[in-house]
Design an enzyme around this catalytic site. Structure first.
Site, PDB file in Angstrom:
ATOM      1  N   ASP A   7       8.883  -3.462   2.054  1.00  0.00           N
ATOM      2  CA  ASP A   7       8.024  -2.827   0.881  1.00  0.00           C
ATOM      3  C   ASP A   7       8.775  -2.879  -0.245  1.00  0.00           C
ATOM      4  O   ASP A   7       9.845  -2.776  -0.395  1.00  0.00           O
ATOM      5  CB  ASP A   7       7.947  -1.207   1.439  1.00  0.00           C
ATOM      6  CG  ASP A   7       7.066  -0.537   0.339  1.00  0.00           C
ATOM      7  OD1 ASP A   7       5.829  -0.841   0.054  1.00  0.00           O
ATOM      8  OD2 ASP A   7       7.654   0.468  -0.171  1.00  0.00           O
ATOM      9  N   GLU A   9       8.886  -1.327  -4.543  1.00  0.00           N
ATOM     10  CA  GLU A   9       8.375  -0.688  -5.558  1.00  0.00           C
ATOM     11  C   GLU A   9       8.379  -1.286  -6.950  1.00  0.00           C
ATOM     12  O   GLU A   9       9.281  -2.011  -7.147  1.00  0.00           O
ATOM     13  CB  GLU A   9       9.254   0.851  -5.704  1.00  0.00           C
ATOM     14  CG  GLU A   9       9.031   1.393  -4.488  1.00  0.00           C
ATOM     15  CD  GLU A   9       7.718   1.836  -3.723  1.00  0.00           C
ATOM     16  OE1 GLU A   9       6.826   1.700  -4.689  1.00  0.00           O
ATOM     17  OE2 GLU A   9       7.839   2.201  -2.699  1.00  0.00           O
ATOM     18  N   GLU A  52       3.816   6.764 -15.566  1.00  0.00           N
ATOM     19  CA  GLU A  52       2.928   7.031 -14.537  1.00  0.00           C
ATOM     20  C   GLU A  52       3.693   6.386 -13.103  1.00  0.00           C
ATOM     21  O   GLU A  52       3.747   6.909 -12.271  1.00  0.00           O
ATOM     22  CB  GLU A  52       1.590   6.067 -14.607  1.00  0.00           C
ATOM     23  CG  GLU A  52       1.769   4.697 -15.005  1.00  0.00           C
ATOM     24  CD  GLU A  52       1.708   4.495 -16.626  1.00  0.00           C
ATOM     25  OE1 GLU A  52       1.244   3.387 -17.114  1.00  0.00           O
ATOM     26  OE2 GLU A  52       2.205   5.461 -17.373  1.00  0.00           O
ATOM     27  N   HIS A 150       7.032   7.839  -3.435  1.00  0.00           N
ATOM     28  CA  HIS A 150       6.974   6.245  -2.949  1.00  0.00           C
ATOM     29  C   HIS A 150       8.506   5.697  -2.979  1.00  0.00           C
ATOM     30  O   HIS A 150       9.054   5.535  -3.841  1.00  0.00           O
ATOM     31  CB  HIS A 150       6.125   5.434  -3.527  1.00  0.00           C
ATOM     32  CG  HIS A 150       4.841   5.521  -3.330  1.00  0.00           C
ATOM     33  ND1 HIS A 150       4.079   5.094  -2.362  1.00  0.00           N
ATOM     34  CD2 HIS A 150       3.872   6.419  -3.820  1.00  0.00           C
ATOM     35  CE1 HIS A 150       2.716   5.689  -2.193  1.00  0.00           C
ATOM     36  NE2 HIS A 150       2.625   6.402  -3.275  1.00  0.00           N
ATOM     37  N   ASP A 155       9.371   3.874   3.014  1.00  0.00           N
ATOM     38  CA  ASP A 155       8.140   3.476   3.605  1.00  0.00           C
ATOM     39  C   ASP A 155       7.925   2.192   4.555  1.00  0.00           C
ATOM     40  O   ASP A 155       7.294   2.050   5.427  1.00  0.00           O
ATOM     41  CB  ASP A 155       7.508   2.901   2.224  1.00  0.00           C
ATOM     42  CG  ASP A 155       6.656   4.207   1.350  1.00  0.00           C
ATOM     43  OD1 ASP A 155       7.089   5.305   1.826  1.00  0.00           O
ATOM     44  OD2 ASP A 155       6.305   3.850   0.286  1.00  0.00           O
TER      45      ASP A 155
END
Length: 228
Positions: A7, A9, A52, A150, A155
């Site tokens: 995963d 980010e 965000e 997250h 994850d």
């Protein structure tokens, strides 16, 4: 068979408009069983973290500014994944970012065929149903209560559990299918049973052992039990 559940980010949605990877997490599986070996790295994106993205990941500029740049960890990352299949949820997104970073370094790209997309698997298994990682955790009863933000490593650990459920359940065949089908241990080598590290204790009582010895004595010198 080695697989790496992966995963990433990022700062946003498109590397071509300046977004970068800020975290990579990965979990190694060997024959569908977690080995305990992981890869985890925070990365300085060399740009500011949008508000965000900060709200989603909880990673801000102050935290990331002293982390290594992707150019400093790219080779180590490629060494970790090797030629293993990469299990990724929405693989197109992560592969797009990873290949952009690798391209900027002049390193080999990850071929699409190396990826296993769990989002695609989930949509085929449960058409019309939610297929997000959270939705699949609810479907399979997997605890994701720690997933308030997250995080790449968490994850990937959760995704490893989801993946094993998607393909038929945790440790679906206990790693024995290859041995049963072709007599190998999964690497092409002939499978040979290993001796127990500690021999089992005899369940024979002294009385039973004495009775057996007396019986064997009546069979003469050629008795099978007397031959080494």
């Amino acid at each position: 068979m080695r697989e790496v559940v992966l995963d990433t980010e990022t700062t946003g949605f498109d590397p071509e408009t300046g977004d970068r990877i800020v975290e990579i997490g990965a979990v190694e599986l060997l024959r569908h069983v977690a080995t305990g070996k992981t890869y985890h790295q925070y990365i300085n994106p060399e740009r500011s973290m949008p508000e965000e993205a900060f709200q989603v990941h909880g990673l801000g500029d102050d935290f990331l500014k002293d982390k290594p740049k992707f150019a400093e960890i790219g080779n180590a990352f490629l060494e970790f994944i090797g030629d293993a299949k990469l299990v990724i949820h929405n693989a197109a997104f992560d592969i797009k970012f990873l290949n952009a970073e690798l391209k900027w370094m002049g390193l080999p790209q990850i071929p699409w065929e190396q990826a296993i997309d769990t989002l695609e698997i989930a949509r085929k298994r449960f058409p019309g149903s939610p297929a997000s990682l959270d939705a699949l955790c609810r479907r399979f009863g997997i605890d994701n209560s720690e997933r308030t933000l997250h995080g790449a490593l968490l994850d990937s650990e959760i995704l490893a559990e989801v993946y094993l459920e998607l393909i038929g359940g945790r440790q679906p065949d206990f790693g024995l299918s290859t041995t049963v089908q072709d007599g190998t241990d999964g690497s092409g080598e002939a499978w040979v049973p290993r001796p127990r590290p500690t021999p089992l204790k005899s369940r024979l009582s002294e009385k039973e052992a004495a009775a057996h010895a007396a019986f064997v004595a009546t069979l003469g010198d050629d008795a099978l039990w007397l031959k080494s």
